[in-house]
Design a protein around this motif. Structure first.
Motif, PDB file in Angstrom:
ATOM      1  N   THR B  44     -40.694 -29.038  50.062  1.00  0.00           N
ATOM      2  CA  THR B  44     -42.011 -29.048  49.424  1.00  0.00           C
ATOM      3  C   THR B  44     -42.530 -30.479  49.381  1.00  0.00           C
ATOM      4  N   LEU B  45     -43.761 -30.675  49.785  1.00  0.00           N
ATOM      5  CA  LEU B  45     -44.326 -32.019  49.814  1.00  0.00           C
ATOM      6  C   LEU B  45     -45.681 -32.068  49.122  1.00  0.00           C
ATOM      7  N   ASP B  46     -45.912 -33.144  48.374  1.00  0.00           N
ATOM      8  CA  ASP B  46     -47.208 -33.387  47.741  1.00  0.00           C
ATOM      9  C   ASP B  46     -48.123 -34.092  48.733  1.00  0.00           C
ATOM     10  N   MET B  47     -49.165 -33.410  49.155  1.00  0.00           N
ATOM     11  CA  MET B  47     -50.089 -33.997  50.117  1.00  0.00           C
ATOM     12  C   MET B  47     -51.524 -33.741  49.666  1.00  0.00           C
ATOM     13  N   ALA B  48     -51.919 -34.407  48.592  1.00  0.00           N
ATOM     14  CA  ALA B  48     -53.256 -34.209  48.052  1.00  0.00           C
ATOM     15  C   ALA B  48     -54.323 -34.576  49.086  1.00  0.00           C
ATOM     16  N   GLY B  49     -55.331 -33.733  49.194  1.00  0.00           N
ATOM     17  CA  GLY B  49     -56.441 -34.014  50.098  1.00  0.00           C
ATOM     18  C   GLY B  49     -56.275 -33.501  51.511  1.00  0.00           C
ATOM     19  N   VAL B  50     -55.126 -32.888  51.788  1.00  0.00           N
ATOM     20  CA  VAL B  50     -54.880 -32.387  53.144  1.00  0.00           C
ATOM     21  C   VAL B  50     -55.217 -30.900  53.215  1.00  0.00           C
ATOM     22  N   THR B  51     -55.912 -30.500  54.294  1.00  0.00           N
ATOM     23  CA  THR B  51     -56.220 -29.090  54.495  1.00  0.00           C
ATOM     24  C   THR B  51     -55.342 -28.518  55.612  1.00  0.00           C
TER      25      THR B  51
END
Lengths: 139, 132
Positions: B44-51
């Protein structure tokens, strides 16, 4: 996607300046901690735009209020882990935060808009018409 | 080299340098959780702003590479006045010690969180050891 992004360069310079100053006019003299999600403030035309990276948060996890000249954002993140799994690496943390940003210019509270999209919270705060600088014609 | 050529070269350098700087700085390591069940590895990765359309996951031998790009256009009309975090793309590589069933890899992206399920190959799945 090739090209320069002067906006981003501005962000680098600004961040180091903020780090050196160890605080800002928006948040007062206290430094932020690692636990609180970090915020950026932009100017978009005559408006302020505040952004916070909040991956995994849903609308229900957030509370926003505006009072006087301050925007208060609070929220909570709880990372759900599947049961019956062993952990190799755990970097994503649970957190709870409550931050207040102060604005020097008068904000029109009726026109504030907030959007949570792809883990980014964006709050648009329009400056009151009466607070904008006006050119004075010499009669 | 005459003067004209020299000034042209200088101009070129001035143009390329900020671009290189932006390229080398704009990737960040997203925070990750790695868990393991009997059947699969869960990343699981936090990738804010990625679609969704801007995520790439590749598995080369046992090297898992995850890349997510943000939409820089969103920021083009903005002027930064205060910054605590830098905006950039995400990239991270992991070495997996397990054999993965490549065909069975699943990925979902919700609210800026990328969830990968990497099923282990049948022969790698843990057998229960019975104590007689």
């Amino acid at each position: 996607m090739v090209g320069t992004h002067p906006r981003f360069d501005a962000l680098w310079d600004l961040q180091s300046a903020v780090e050196q100053a160890f605080g800002s006019s928006f948040f007062g003299p206290s430094p932020w901690t690692n636990a609180s999600p970090k915020a950026n403030v932009f100017n978009e035309g005559d408006n302020y735009l505040v952004t916070l990276e909040l991956p995994g948060l849903k609308k229900e996890d957030l509370n926003l209020e505006f009072k006087g000249s301050a925007l208060r954002i609070s929220g909570k993140r709880q990372v759900s882990l599947p049961q019956e799994a062993s952990t190799h690496r755990r970097e994503r943390s649970d957190y709870q935060f409550d931050r207040t940003l102060n604005f020097k210019e008068e904000i029109d509270p009726e026109k504030i808009k907030a959007e949570l999209k792809d883990g980014v919270l964006a709050v648009l705060l329009p400056i009151c018409e009466s607070a904008k600088p006006k050119a004075i014609l010499i009669g | 080299m005459d003067n004209k050529t020299a000034s042209a070269t200088q101009h070129k350098q001035a143009e390329t340098q900020p671009e290189m700087r932006a390229e080398s700085l704009r990737y960040y390591q997203p925070l990750a959780d790695i868990l393991e069940t009997d059947q699969a590895l869960l990343v699981t990765l936090d990738m804010a702003g990625v679609t969704k359309d801007r995520v790439e996951v590749s598995l080369e031998k046992n090297q898992l590479t995850i890349e997510g790009r943000i939409d820089t256009q969103r920021y083009e009309s903005l002027k930064a006045v205060y910054a605590e975090y830098n905006i950039g793309h995400y990239r991270r590589t992991f070495l997996l010690s397990q054999e993965i069933d490549r065909e069975g890899i699943q990925a979902t992206l919700n609210d800026g969180v990328l969830q990968l399920t990497l099923p282990k190959r049948a022969e790698e799945q843990a057998r229960k050891v019975t104590v007689h």
